[in-house]
Design a protein around this motif. Structure first.
Motif, PDB file in Angstrom:
ATOM      1  N   ALA A  78      -6.172  -9.681  13.317  1.00 45.63           N
ATOM      2  CA  ALA A  78      -5.492  -9.589  12.034  1.00 45.63           C
ATOM      3  C   ALA A  78      -4.781  -8.502  11.810  1.00 45.63           C
ATOM      4  O   ALA A  78      -4.481  -7.650  12.682  1.00 45.63           O
ATOM      5  CB  ALA A  78      -6.457  -9.878  11.201  1.00 45.63           C
ATOM      6  N   ALA A  79      -3.492  -9.014  10.968  1.00 43.44           N
ATOM      7  CA  ALA A  79      -2.468  -7.802  10.358  1.00 43.44           C
ATOM      8  C   ALA A  79      -3.654  -6.990   9.492  1.00 43.44           C
ATOM      9  O   ALA A  79      -4.269  -7.161   8.739  1.00 43.44           O
ATOM     10  CB  ALA A  79      -1.470  -8.316  10.300  1.00 43.44           C
ATOM     11  N   PRO A  80      -2.726  -5.662   9.353  1.00 44.30           N
ATOM     12  CA  PRO A  80      -3.477  -4.476   8.343  1.00 44.30           C
ATOM     13  C   PRO A  80      -2.950  -5.699   7.042  1.00 44.30           C
ATOM     14  O   PRO A  80      -1.835  -5.805   7.214  1.00 44.30           O
ATOM     15  CB  PRO A  80      -2.947  -3.568   8.777  1.00 44.30           C
ATOM     16  N   ALA A  81      -3.867  -4.868   5.628  1.00 37.84           N
ATOM     17  CA  ALA A  81      -3.938  -5.823   5.207  1.00 37.84           C
ATOM     18  C   ALA A  81      -2.228  -4.540   4.221  1.00 37.84           C
ATOM     19  O   ALA A  81      -2.538  -3.554   3.128  1.00 37.84           O
ATOM     20  CB  ALA A  81      -5.023  -5.145   3.582  1.00 37.84           C
ATOM     21  N   TYR A  82      -0.638  -5.136   4.646  1.00 37.23           N
ATOM     22  CA  TYR A  82       0.049  -4.172   3.490  1.00 37.23           C
ATOM     23  C   TYR A  82       0.325  -5.004   2.596  1.00 37.23           C
ATOM     24  O   TYR A  82      -0.336  -5.947   2.248  1.00 37.23           O
ATOM     25  CB  TYR A  82       1.253  -4.763   4.230  1.00 37.23           C
TER      26      TYR A  82
ATOM     27  N   SER B 128      11.796   0.519   6.404  1.00 37.79           N
ATOM     28  CA  SER B 128      10.723   0.234   5.365  1.00 37.79           C
ATOM     29  C   SER B 128       9.544  -0.181   6.176  1.00 37.79           C
ATOM     30  O   SER B 128       9.443  -1.608   6.150  1.00 37.79           O
ATOM     31  CB  SER B 128      10.808   0.617   3.964  1.00 37.79           C
ATOM     32  N   GLU B 129       8.079   0.455   5.744  1.00 38.39           N
ATOM     33  CA  GLU B 129       6.893  -0.356   6.485  1.00 38.39           C
ATOM     34  C   GLU B 129       6.202   0.073   4.760  1.00 38.39           C
ATOM     35  O   GLU B 129       6.203   0.910   4.424  1.00 38.39           O
ATOM     36  CB  GLU B 129       6.210   0.444   7.408  1.00 38.39           C
ATOM     37  N   PRO B 130       6.030  -1.161   4.529  1.00 38.69           N
ATOM     38  CA  PRO B 130       4.733  -0.625   3.158  1.00 38.69           C
ATOM     39  C   PRO B 130       3.694  -0.516   2.970  1.00 38.69           C
ATOM     40  O   PRO B 130       3.446  -0.581   4.137  1.00 38.69           O
ATOM     41  CB  PRO B 130       4.933  -2.378   2.782  1.00 38.69           C
ATOM     42  N   ALA B 131       3.183   0.266   2.319  1.00 37.80           N
ATOM     43  CA  ALA B 131       1.530   1.167   1.845  1.00 37.80           C
ATOM     44  C   ALA B 131       0.870   0.087   2.301  1.00 37.80           C
ATOM     45  O   ALA B 131       0.853  -1.340   2.607  1.00 37.80           O
ATOM     46  CB  ALA B 131       1.407   1.620   1.254  1.00 37.80           C
ATOM     47  N   LEU B 132      -0.492   0.307   2.577  1.00 33.27           N
ATOM     48  CA  LEU B 132      -1.782  -0.689   2.541  1.00 33.27           C
ATOM     49  C   LEU B 132      -2.489  -0.656   1.397  1.00 33.27           C
ATOM     50  O   LEU B 132      -1.954   0.244   0.616  1.00 33.27           O
ATOM     51  CB  LEU B 132      -2.628   0.034   3.521  1.00 33.27           C
ATOM     52  N   LYS B 133      -2.455  -1.678   0.734  1.00 32.88           N
ATOM     53  CA  LYS B 133      -3.549  -1.973   0.100  1.00 32.88           C
ATOM     54  C   LYS B 133      -4.325  -1.376  -0.033  1.00 32.88           C
ATOM     55  O   LYS B 133      -5.118  -0.814  -1.456  1.00 32.88           O
ATOM     56  CB  LYS B 133      -3.969  -3.392  -0.529  1.00 32.88           C
ATOM     57  N   SER B 134      -4.978  -0.712   0.908  1.00 35.25           N
ATOM     58  CA  SER B 134      -6.757   0.676   0.898  1.00 35.25           C
ATOM     59  C   SER B 134      -6.439   1.016   1.733  1.00 35.25           C
ATOM     60  O   SER B 134      -6.623   0.585   2.933  1.00 35.25           O
ATOM     61  CB  SER B 134      -7.930  -0.185   0.742  1.00 35.25           C
ATOM     62  N   ALA B 135      -6.860   1.553   1.859  1.00 35.04           N
ATOM     63  CA  ALA B 135      -6.632   3.310   3.125  1.00 35.04           C
ATOM     64  C   ALA B 135      -8.027   2.636   3.903  1.00 35.04           C
ATOM     65  O   ALA B 135      -9.059   2.064   3.913  1.00 35.04           O
ATOM     66  CB  ALA B 135      -7.358   4.179   3.133  1.00 35.04           C
ATOM     67  N   GLY B 136      -7.418   2.741   5.615  1.00 32.19           N
ATOM     68  CA  GLY B 136      -8.028   2.294   6.633  1.00 32.19           C
ATOM     69  C   GLY B 136      -8.216   3.281   7.468  1.00 32.19           C
ATOM     70  O   GLY B 136      -8.446   4.447   7.240  1.00 32.19           O
TER      71      GLY B 136
ATOM     72  N   SER C 187       5.772   4.124   0.836  1.00 27.13           N
ATOM     73  CA  SER C 187       6.132   2.820   1.803  1.00 27.13           C
ATOM     74  C   SER C 187       6.942   4.146   2.953  1.00 27.13           C
ATOM     75  O   SER C 187       6.787   5.453   2.886  1.00 27.13           O
ATOM     76  CB  SER C 187       7.756   2.554   1.998  1.00 27.13           C
ATOM     77  N   ASN C 188       6.207   4.323   4.274  1.00 28.16           N
ATOM     78  CA  ASN C 188       6.644   4.891   5.286  1.00 28.16           C
ATOM     79  C   ASN C 188       8.140   3.945   5.495  1.00 28.16           C
ATOM     80  O   ASN C 188       8.643   3.234   5.393  1.00 28.16           O
ATOM     81  CB  ASN C 188       5.902   4.758   6.300  1.00 28.16           C
ATOM     82  N   ALA C 189       8.846   5.444   5.706  1.00 23.82           N
ATOM     83  CA  ALA C 189      10.358   4.743   5.832  1.00 23.82           C
ATOM     84  C   ALA C 189      10.342   5.527   8.069  1.00 23.82           C
ATOM     85  O   ALA C 189      10.033   7.100   8.420  1.00 23.82           O
ATOM     86  CB  ALA C 189      10.909   6.364   5.173  1.00 23.82           C
TER      87      ALA C 189
ATOM     88  N   GLY D   6       2.594  -5.142   0.918  1.00 29.07           N
ATOM     89  CA  GLY D   6       3.898  -6.168   0.520  1.00 29.07           C
ATOM     90  C   GLY D   6       4.410  -6.263   1.680  1.00 29.07           C
ATOM     91  O   GLY D   6       3.617  -6.515   2.905  1.00 29.07           O
ATOM     92  N   PRO D   7       5.544  -7.438   2.051  1.00 25.86           N
ATOM     93  CA  PRO D   7       5.926  -8.256   3.311  1.00 25.86           C
ATOM     94  C   PRO D   7       6.167  -6.717   4.254  1.00 25.86           C
ATOM     95  O   PRO D   7       7.053  -6.274   4.577  1.00 25.86           O
ATOM     96  CB  PRO D   7       7.238  -8.934   2.565  1.00 25.86           C
ATOM     97  N   ALA D   8       5.287  -7.469   5.342  1.00 28.07           N
ATOM     98  CA  ALA D   8       5.710  -6.824   6.705  1.00 28.07           C
ATOM     99  C   ALA D   8       6.900  -6.257   6.961  1.00 28.07           C
ATOM    100  O   ALA D   8       7.154  -5.341   7.677  1.00 28.07           O
ATOM    101  CB  ALA D   8       4.835  -7.404   7.514  1.00 28.07           C
ATOM    102  N   GLY D   9       7.728  -7.377   6.704  1.00 34.08           N
ATOM    103  CA  GLY D   9       9.483  -7.219   7.652  1.00 34.08           C
ATOM    104  C   GLY D   9       9.415  -7.525   9.034  1.00 34.08           C
ATOM    105  O   GLY D   9       9.021  -8.436   9.841  1.00 34.08           O
ATOM    106  N   ASP D  10       9.744  -6.771  10.053  1.00 32.21           N
ATOM    107  CA  ASP D  10      10.040  -5.813  10.968  1.00 32.21           C
ATOM    108  C   ASP D  10       8.210  -5.615  11.275  1.00 32.21           C
ATOM    109  O   ASP D  10       8.562  -6.721  12.955  1.00 32.21           O
ATOM    110  CB  ASP D  10      11.125  -5.182  11.658  1.00 32.21           C
ATOM    111  N   PHE D  11       7.282  -5.867  10.453  1.00 32.52           N
ATOM    112  CA  PHE D  11       6.229  -5.054  11.372  1.00 32.52           C
ATOM    113  C   PHE D  11       5.656  -6.200  11.534  1.00 32.52           C
ATOM    114  O   PHE D  11       4.270  -6.358  11.098  1.00 32.52           O
ATOM    115  CB  PHE D  11       6.202  -3.616  10.559  1.00 32.52           C
TER     116      PHE D  11
END
Length: 469
Positions: free
Chosen positions: A361-365, A180-188, A84-86, A367-372
């Motif tokens: 469309a949002a990026p393929a996070y 905290s921002e979740p990672a992507l399922k696959s690199a973009g 995750s990004n913090a 996990g939950p995007a939360g605030d983002f």
């Protein structure tokens, strides 16, 4: 001059507490008096330490309150995974009327256990050197080709206050927030867009509407696209927030009306500051180059990049900050010097907000995007003008109501099952009663044998079965 920077428990008592309205501090503009900035009601008191390993632990999704003196360093600990990004933001809140200079700043950074700095941010006053809330963030970002700050484990947040010798040495209050921002399922893609529409849009349609700004990020007033009228006092800072989804582009400007009184021969430089912060409360951009001489004046933020995940790879700080969808915060501050030239009365203010482009469309996070992200509830809040605090309370009450409905449903179902079992047991107990008699006498004395203890109750009691059984 522009600064270049880059379950809930379901209980009646709990519901009553959620409905309570906290009293807001009174506004006072006297020198050295507390700012009317309303800290997050959920902010936890914390005290950073000068030694990193002793710093208090911050948890993702939480808000904290501390203070810092000139030249002081304060450490905090965060525990991160390797995915995750913090983001840790810091809002510096100096007392109103205290002296600050261009050199005054609050620096926030994140370090790994080897002392390597992952990133930093500086909350500055810039050329508009008067006390007001300023903010920025530091981040730990997962990057495929990076060799530092990528491991899971302990990291340290460092706050440092740099202050000019001529500035007021009073401590600043600080609001810290860890997201905290979740990672992507696959690199973009890892290349930021280089071109986007830069022409300023026409004034929003529909005519001006009244909406009063809040005093902080926590109680910022929600806005949608439109022209919004307010009034602002000398030295005051007003906060607003606008939902901006993936692929959308935000334009913002502010107009200060003419003054009906005061000395028209006097002028104030850097009279109004318009600043923008992203959903993690990181600084995006600001504009303070207003020369006010009692006549109506206008300022606007430079055109910003449409919101895109890959903006984070841009070397331009303002573009890099437009890296996720969510609530973008606008703050407007009127110079306290306005009072000397034009009096203490509030000056009419117009805020112009344009949000261009269709949501993508949002990026393929992973996990939950939360605030983002931008939700339907966010759009409804922007439509109604609910403050961030009011929207949060509404969301919490909905959770409590849903939980209450759920608990009520379980209770009804439980009663139904209990009734069904009771009806099934009734014939069995009636049949058993033919062979069971209440125990008379015994250690409890006459008439006390009928009970519900393990050796009493109906049936054999502690004397064994009736004769013949």
């Amino acid at each position: 001059m522009k600064r270049q920077r880059g379950r809930a428990r379901v209980a009646l008592a709990g519901a009553a507490a959620l409905c309570a309205v906290a009293a807001l501090p009174g506004q006072s503009w006297a020198a050295g008096r507390p700012s009317p900035y309303v800290f997050d009601t959920g902010a936890k008191p914390v005290k950073g330490t000068p030694v990193n390993i002793n710093g208090p632990r911050l948890t993702a999704g939480s808000v904290y309150k501390d203070s810092i003196e000139p030249g002081e360093k304060r450490y905090y600990r965060i525990d991160l995974d390797a995915r995750s990004n913090a983001y840790v933001s810091a809002v510096a809140v100096p007392r109103l009327g205290t002296k600050v200079t261009y050199a005054d700043e609050l620096k926030v950074s994140i370090e790994d256990t080897s002392g390597t700095e992952c990133s930093d941010g500086e909350a500055r006053f810039g050329s508009a050197a008067y006390a007001r809330p300023v903010a920025d963030y530091a981040s730990r970002r997962i990057e495929k080709d990076s060799s530092s700050c990528q491991e899971a484990g302990a990291y340290y947040v460092l706050l440092e206050r740099d202050s000019d010798a001529g500035s007021t040495p009073e401590p600043w209050d600080v609001e810290l927030r860890f997201a905290s921002e979740p990672a992507l399922k696959s690199a973009g893609p890892t290349a930021a867009p280089e071109n986007w529409p830069s022409a300023s849009p026409a004034a929003p349609a529909g005519g001006p509407q009244q909406r009063h700004g809040g005093t902080s990020f926590h109680d910022s007033t929600s806005l949608k696209q439109g022209e919004w009228q307010d009034s602002i006092k000398p030295g005051e800072t007003l906060f607003y927030r606008v939902p901006v989804d993936w692929g959308q582009q935000l334009f913002a400007g502010a107009d200060l009306a003419n003054s009906p009184s005061g000395d028209a021969t006097k002028s104030v430089t850097n009279a109004l500051v318009l600043a923008l912060y992203n959903p993690a409360r990181g600084f995006v951009d600001d504009e303070s180059g207003m020369y006010y001489d009692g006549k109506q004046k206008s300022i606007s933020l430079d055109p910003l990049a449409p919101v895109a995940y890959e903006n984070r790879y841009s070397s331009a700080d303002a573009t890099s900050a437009m890296r996720f969808a969510g609530w973008y915060y606008l703050s407007v501050t009127l110079s306290p010097e306005i009072e000397e030239a034009y009096g203490s009365d509030a000056v009419p203010l117009t805020l112009r907000v344009n949000v261009k482009g269709n949501a993508k469309a949002a990026p393929a996070y992973a996990g939950p995007a939360g605030d983002f992200r931008v939700t339907d509830d966010d759009q409804a809040a922007a439509e109604s003008g609910a403050s961030a605090e009011e929207a949060a309370k509404s969301d919490t009450m909905m959770v409590v109501a849903a939980a209450g409905i759920g608990a009520g449903t379980v209770l009804v179902l439980g009663l139904g099952v209990w009734t069904l079992l009771a009806r099934r047991r009734a014939p069995e107990e009636a049949a058993q009663a033919v062979f069971s008699v209440p125990v008379q006498g015994g250690p409890q004395g006459p008439g006390q044998g009928v009970g519900h203890g393990p050796a009493q109750g109906y049936g054999y009691g502690q004397y064994g079965p009736p004769p013949g059984q």
